[in-house]
Design an enzyme around this catalytic site. Structure first.
Site, PDB file in Angstrom:
ATOM      1  N   HIS A 138       0.829  -1.200   0.000  1.00  0.00           N
ATOM      2  CA  HIS A 138       0.000   0.000   0.000  1.00  0.00           C
ATOM      3  C   HIS A 138       0.864   1.251   0.000  1.00  0.00           C
ATOM      4  CE1 HIS A 138      -3.639  -2.334   1.799  1.00  0.00           C
ATOM      5  NE2 HIS A 138      -3.623  -2.358   0.483  1.00  0.00           N
TER       6      HIS A 138
ATOM      7  N   ARG B  11      -8.239   3.659  -7.364  1.00  0.00           N
ATOM      8  CA  ARG B  11      -9.682   3.528  -7.215  1.00  0.00           C
ATOM      9  C   ARG B  11     -10.277   4.910  -6.980  1.00  0.00           C
ATOM     10  NH1 ARG B  11     -12.751  -0.815  -3.167  1.00  0.00           N
ATOM     11  NH2 ARG B  11     -14.799  -0.670  -4.159  1.00  0.00           N
TER      12      ARG B  11
ATOM     13  N   SER C  85     -13.056   2.769   2.199  1.00  0.00           N
ATOM     14  CA  SER C  85     -12.415   1.475   2.400  1.00  0.00           C
ATOM     15  C   SER C  85     -11.372   1.552   3.504  1.00  0.00           C
ATOM     16  CB  SER C  85     -11.764   0.998   1.095  1.00  0.00           C
ATOM     17  OG  SER C  85     -11.109  -0.240   1.271  1.00  0.00           O
TER      18      SER C  85
ATOM     19  N   TYR D 250      -9.364   0.296 -10.603  1.00  0.00           N
ATOM     20  CA  TYR D 250     -10.279  -0.758 -10.169  1.00  0.00           C
ATOM     21  C   TYR D 250     -11.535  -0.751 -11.039  1.00  0.00           C
ATOM     22  CZ  TYR D 250     -13.394  -3.306  -6.999  1.00  0.00           C
ATOM     23  OH  TYR D 250     -14.278  -4.204  -6.457  1.00  0.00           O
TER      24      TYR D 250
END
Length: 215
Positions: free
Chosen positions: A57, A79, A87, A128
């Site tokens: 990440h 995303r 998220s 995404y």
């Protein structure tokens, strides 16, 4: 479950049974900062059979230059900003307070990496939403980036094997969810993030679409 297509592409010639049936995709692709370099690392990178697939990440700018100069391939998946923020909010179980997370999140941006992709053959930028909307097109694109030549039938099989519709019903994935919950986030905050994203993305050619929009 964006990791599953990459794993399936790399292992498409494997004669063994499909590991995605018995393992969560996160178990099959070690997370660098937790499993290889954390306080209690479970994986030594050198012990992982080649070709190795690793996830992180961390921003690419926070990784050593050798990541790109070593010849490895880097896939960056972005995303929609609000979906990503929510998220994070659920992943961290809300310990910091939303205002703290909001302030930190406003400082991050993927635009620099999107622009860098055009100059580096070893970096591929996908979203995404692209993978979700046209999986066959982008699985083919990802396979080519990874140096894998796949027939149309193989691409269709990989899309089927790694689809959320298939994986979500497996016992090993029952704790996961693709649905993004925006409860508690007001329209003013959504509008503010959209404005900031538009400013940061202006002139980059990058567009991140929402899966869910607030009413």
């Amino acid at each position: 479950m964006a990791q599953s297509p990459h794993f399936s592409i790399i292992n498409h010639n494997s004669s063994s049974s499909d590991p995605l049936l018995t393992h969560n995709p996160h178990e099959l692709i070690p997370l660098l900062e937790l499993e290889s370099f954390g306080e209690d690392p479970k994986n030594n990178i050198q012990d992982i059979p080649s070709p190795r697939i690793l996830s992180t990440h961390l921003n690419l700018l926070n990784l050593p230059d050798s990541v790109l100069s070593s010849g490895c391939r880097v896939l960056y998946i972005a995303r929609n900003p609000m979906d990503t923020l929510v998220s994070y909010w659920h992943f961290f179980n809300k310990p910091l307070g939303f205002s703290v997370l909001w302030t930190w999140f406003m400082r991050s941006s993927a635009v620099g990496l999107f622009r860098a992709e055009k100059e580096k053959e070893s970096l591929l930028f996908l979203t995404y939403e692209e993978l979700k909307e046209d999986p066959e097109k982008h699985v083919k694109r990802l396979a080519e980036f990874l140096g894998c030549s796949l027939a149309s039938s193989e691409i269709k099989e990989i899309v089927k094997k790694s689809s959320y519709q298939r994986l979500r019903n497996l016992d090993v994935n029952q704790n996961g969810s693709e649905k993004v919950h925006w409860s508690g986030i007001g329209p003013e905050m959504v509008q503010r993030l959209d404005q900031i994203a538009s400013q940061k993305f202006e002139g980059s050619g990058l567009e991140l679409k929402s899966i869910v929009r607030s009413s």
